[in-house]
Scaffold this motif. Structure first.
Motif, PDB file in Angstrom:
ATOM      1  N   LEU A  30       0.825  -1.202   0.000  1.00 58.34           N
ATOM      2  CA  LEU A  30       0.000   0.000   0.000  1.00 58.34           C
ATOM      3  C   LEU A  30       0.864   1.259   0.000  1.00 58.34           C
ATOM      4  O   LEU A  30       0.599   2.210  -0.745  1.00 58.34           O
ATOM      5  N   LEU A  31       1.915   1.263   0.815  1.00 56.80           N
ATOM      6  CA  LEU A  31       2.817   2.413   0.822  1.00 56.80           C
ATOM      7  C   LEU A  31       3.472   2.603  -0.544  1.00 56.80           C
ATOM      8  O   LEU A  31       3.622   3.732  -1.030  1.00 56.80           O
ATOM      9  N   ASP A  32       3.832   1.506  -1.170  1.00 64.94           N
ATOM     10  CA  ASP A  32       4.479   1.595  -2.480  1.00 64.94           C
ATOM     11  C   ASP A  32       3.557   2.172  -3.551  1.00 64.94           C
ATOM     12  O   ASP A  32       4.000   2.947  -4.404  1.00 64.94           O
ATOM     13  N   ILE A  33       2.267   1.819  -3.519  1.00 65.41           N
ATOM     14  CA  ILE A  33       1.398   2.343  -4.589  1.00 65.41           C
ATOM     15  C   ILE A  33       1.132   3.832  -4.399  1.00 65.41           C
ATOM     16  O   ILE A  33       0.972   4.563  -5.376  1.00 65.41           O
ATOM     17  N   TYR A  34       1.106   4.299  -3.144  1.00 59.36           N
ATOM     18  CA  TYR A  34       1.006   5.742  -2.919  1.00 59.36           C
ATOM     19  C   TYR A  34       2.277   6.433  -3.418  1.00 59.36           C
ATOM     20  O   TYR A  34       2.220   7.464  -4.085  1.00 59.36           O
ATOM     21  N   ARG A  35       3.439   5.871  -3.070  1.00 57.04           N
ATOM     22  CA  ARG A  35       4.712   6.458  -3.505  1.00 57.04           C
ATOM     23  C   ARG A  35       4.827   6.472  -5.024  1.00 57.04           C
ATOM     24  O   ARG A  35       5.337   7.423  -5.621  1.00 57.04           O
ATOM     25  N   MET A 139       0.584  10.139   5.887  1.00 64.64           N
ATOM     26  CA  MET A 139       1.497  11.103   5.282  1.00 64.64           C
ATOM     27  C   MET A 139       1.575  10.909   3.766  1.00 64.64           C
ATOM     28  O   MET A 139       1.676  11.888   3.011  1.00 64.64           O
ATOM     29  N   GLU A 140       1.514   9.661   3.327  1.00 66.40           N
ATOM     30  CA  GLU A 140       1.503   9.408   1.883  1.00 66.40           C
ATOM     31  C   GLU A 140       0.232   9.960   1.247  1.00 66.40           C
ATOM     32  O   GLU A 140       0.270  10.512   0.144  1.00 66.40           O
ATOM     33  N   ARG A 141      -0.888   9.807   1.920  1.00 70.81           N
ATOM     34  CA  ARG A 141      -2.146  10.349   1.394  1.00 70.81           C
ATOM     35  C   ARG A 141      -2.038  11.866   1.224  1.00 70.81           C
ATOM     36  O   ARG A 141      -2.459  12.420   0.200  1.00 70.81           O
ATOM     37  N   ILE A 142      -1.484  12.540   2.226  1.00 65.77           N
ATOM     38  CA  ILE A 142      -1.355  13.997   2.179  1.00 65.77           C
ATOM     39  C   ILE A 142      -0.408  14.422   1.056  1.00 65.77           C
ATOM     40  O   ILE A 142      -0.741  15.291   0.236  1.00 65.77           O
ATOM     41  N   ALA A 143       0.775  13.815   1.020  1.00 70.16           N
ATOM     42  CA  ALA A 143       1.773  14.194   0.019  1.00 70.16           C
ATOM     43  C   ALA A 143       1.275  13.892  -1.391  1.00 70.16           C
ATOM     44  O   ALA A 143       1.514  14.658  -2.332  1.00 70.16           O
ATOM     45  N   ASN A 144       0.576  12.774  -1.513  1.00 75.10           N
ATOM     46  CA  ASN A 144       0.032  12.386  -2.813  1.00 75.10           C
ATOM     47  C   ASN A 144      -0.957  13.434  -3.316  1.00 75.10           C
ATOM     48  O   ASN A 144      -0.901  13.877  -4.470  1.00 75.10           O
ATOM     49  N   GLU A 145      -1.867  13.836  -2.450  1.00 79.99           N
ATOM     50  CA  GLU A 145      -2.871  14.837  -2.829  1.00 79.99           C
ATOM     51  C   GLU A 145      -2.203  16.166  -3.164  1.00 79.99           C
ATOM     52  O   GLU A 145      -2.559  16.840  -4.133  1.00 79.99           O
ATOM     53  N   TYR A 146      -1.216  16.548  -2.363  1.00 75.98           N
ATOM     54  CA  TYR A 146      -0.525  17.813  -2.568  1.00 75.98           C
ATOM     55  C   TYR A 146       0.176  17.842  -3.925  1.00 75.98           C
ATOM     56  O   TYR A 146       0.028  18.799  -4.702  1.00 75.98           O
ATOM     57  N   ILE A 166      -6.928  18.772   2.104  1.00 78.51           N
ATOM     58  CA  ILE A 166      -5.606  18.589   2.700  1.00 78.51           C
ATOM     59  C   ILE A 166      -5.583  19.068   4.145  1.00 78.51           C
ATOM     60  O   ILE A 166      -4.952  18.447   5.002  1.00 78.51           O
ATOM     61  N   GLU A 167      -6.288  20.152   4.436  1.00 74.80           N
ATOM     62  CA  GLU A 167      -6.291  20.656   5.819  1.00 74.80           C
ATOM     63  C   GLU A 167      -6.882  19.633   6.781  1.00 74.80           C
ATOM     64  O   GLU A 167      -6.386  19.474   7.902  1.00 74.80           O
ATOM     65  N   VAL A 168      -7.919  18.932   6.355  1.00 75.39           N
ATOM     66  CA  VAL A 168      -8.515  17.893   7.201  1.00 75.39           C
ATOM     67  C   VAL A 168      -7.521  16.745   7.395  1.00 75.39           C
ATOM     68  O   VAL A 168      -7.365  16.220   8.511  1.00 75.39           O
ATOM     69  N   MET A 169      -6.822  16.375   6.330  1.00 74.27           N
ATOM     70  CA  MET A 169      -5.842  15.293   6.438  1.00 74.27           C
ATOM     71  C   MET A 169      -4.661  15.690   7.326  1.00 74.27           C
ATOM     72  O   MET A 169      -4.118  14.866   8.069  1.00 74.27           O
ATOM     73  N   VAL A 170      -4.258  16.958   7.253  1.00 74.40           N
ATOM     74  CA  VAL A 170      -3.176  17.440   8.122  1.00 74.40           C
ATOM     75  C   VAL A 170      -3.617  17.407   9.579  1.00 74.40           C
ATOM     76  O   VAL A 170      -2.849  17.025  10.469  1.00 74.40           O
ATOM     77  N   ALA A 171      -4.855  17.777   9.852  1.00 78.48           N
ATOM     78  CA  ALA A 171      -5.375  17.712  11.221  1.00 78.48           C
ATOM     79  C   ALA A 171      -5.352  16.282  11.740  1.00 78.48           C
ATOM     80  O   ALA A 171      -5.033  16.033  12.911  1.00 78.48           O
ATOM     81  N   GLU A 172      -5.667  15.322  10.866  1.00 73.49           N
ATOM     82  CA  GLU A 172      -5.609  13.914  11.259  1.00 73.49           C
ATOM     83  C   GLU A 172      -4.166  13.496  11.530  1.00 73.49           C
ATOM     84  O   GLU A 172      -3.890  12.754  12.482  1.00 73.49           O
ATOM     85  N   ALA A 220       8.376  14.081   2.350  1.00 74.89           N
ATOM     86  CA  ALA A 220       7.457  12.951   2.498  1.00 74.89           C
ATOM     87  C   ALA A 220       8.224  11.637   2.413  1.00 74.89           C
ATOM     88  O   ALA A 220       7.943  10.693   3.167  1.00 74.89           O
ATOM     89  N   ASP A 221       9.193  11.551   1.502  1.00 73.89           N
ATOM     90  CA  ASP A 221      10.030  10.357   1.415  1.00 73.89           C
ATOM     91  C   ASP A 221      10.763  10.112   2.728  1.00 73.89           C
ATOM     92  O   ASP A 221      10.793   8.987   3.238  1.00 73.89           O
ATOM     93  N   LYS A 222      11.370  11.147   3.283  1.00 79.96           N
ATOM     94  CA  LYS A 222      12.129  11.016   4.526  1.00 79.96           C
ATOM     95  C   LYS A 222      11.224  10.582   5.682  1.00 79.96           C
ATOM     96  O   LYS A 222      11.567   9.708   6.488  1.00 79.96           O
ATOM     97  N   ILE A 223      10.050  11.192   5.752  1.00 78.28           N
ATOM     98  CA  ILE A 223       9.128  10.903   6.857  1.00 78.28           C
ATOM     99  C   ILE A 223       8.577   9.490   6.768  1.00 78.28           C
ATOM    100  O   ILE A 223       8.586   8.737   7.747  1.00 78.28           O
ATOM    101  N   THR A 224       8.085   9.103   5.588  1.00 78.05           N
ATOM    102  CA  THR A 224       7.471   7.773   5.474  1.00 78.05           C
ATOM    103  C   THR A 224       8.517   6.669   5.554  1.00 78.05           C
ATOM    104  O   THR A 224       8.229   5.582   6.043  1.00 78.05           O
TER     105      THR A 224
END
Length: 233
Positions: A30-35, A139-146, A166-172, A220-224
């Motif tokens: 799942l992480l790979d398909i977001y990346r 974090m992948e969801r946020i970076a992907n959308e951004y 994105i603001e809702v995802m950042v709050a999460e 995002a790469d560093k964080i995930t």
């Protein structure tokens, strides 16, 4: 055998570390398909590296390997997953052969709807916070959308069947970081990841006025990578 590029060597920990401590057999996949989706949208960026397509192909290979290594107790779901991935990966392969396709509305929507179909199959088994893998996925969801909003024509015009706030995802993500920090008060790795997140947080929530896809993609790469390498408690 395809030649290993600088990106290949530099991102090997990122591609495979998520499989070390995965809470679910599908977490690494799942992480790979977001990346992979994020990488694809960055191939046409003005700030993209020359070998970005090679990097995307490395992630595609890693996703294939991750899925092949899954042993699912539900054979029907595993079959549905294989079929959904075959459909999605073929879109990626076609677009990587002609990267300008990532900017077109049809390709963009096919990639995102294909990924949503896979996530829907895994909905019941997604890791729950506080969990490093759950936060890595968020974090992948946020970076992907951004990155999608910044780099694709459809994202720029907000004319997709899936527009995420994105603001809702950042709050999460804020809430998940708070839970993870509370559950691991002495974990310096978690604090280090949180510092990286804080560095890009304002850019994430101010995406309409200050778009910096290269910085968000890099961090995002560093964080995930760091989160997916952590042991689940």
């Amino acid at each position: 055998m395809r030649r290993l590029t600088f990106w290949s060597l530099a991102t090997l920990p990122l591609l495979f570390s998520s499989s070390l401590f995965a809470a679910s057999p599908y977490d690494a996949f799942l992480l790979d398909i977001y990346r992979l989706e994020r990488c694809g949208f960055m191939t046409t960026s003005e700030t993209a590296k020359a070998d970005r397509v090679d990097r995307c192909r490395d992630i595609l290979d890693a996703a294939n390997a991750a899925l092949e290594g899954v042993s699912d107790a539900d054979p029907a779901r595993q079959s549905a997953m294989a079929e959904a991935w075959q459909t999605l990966s073929s879109v990626h392969e076609e677009a990587l052969a002609e990267p300008s396709m990532f900017r077109t509305p049809y390709t963009s929507d096919d990639l995102r709807s294909g990924r949503r179909a896979i996530v829907a199959l895994l909905q019941d088994d997604l890791p729950k916070p506080p969990s490093p893998v759950a936060l890595a996925i968020q974090m992948e969801r946020i970076a992907n959308e951004y990155v999608w909003r910044a780099e694709s024509v459809m994202g720029m015009t907000a004319g997709s069947s899936e527009i995420l706030d994105i603001e809702v995802m950042v709050a999460e993500a804020d809430a998940q970081f708070a839970m993870l920090l509370k559950s691991r008060p002495k974990d310096l790795e978690v604090r280090g990841v949180y510092a990286k997140y804080q560095f890009i947080r304002n850019s994430l929530i101010n995406y309409n006025s200050n778009t910096v896809p290269y910085i968000v993609d890099l961090y995002a790469d560093k964080i995930t990578e760091a989160l997916s390498a952590m042991k689940e408690s």
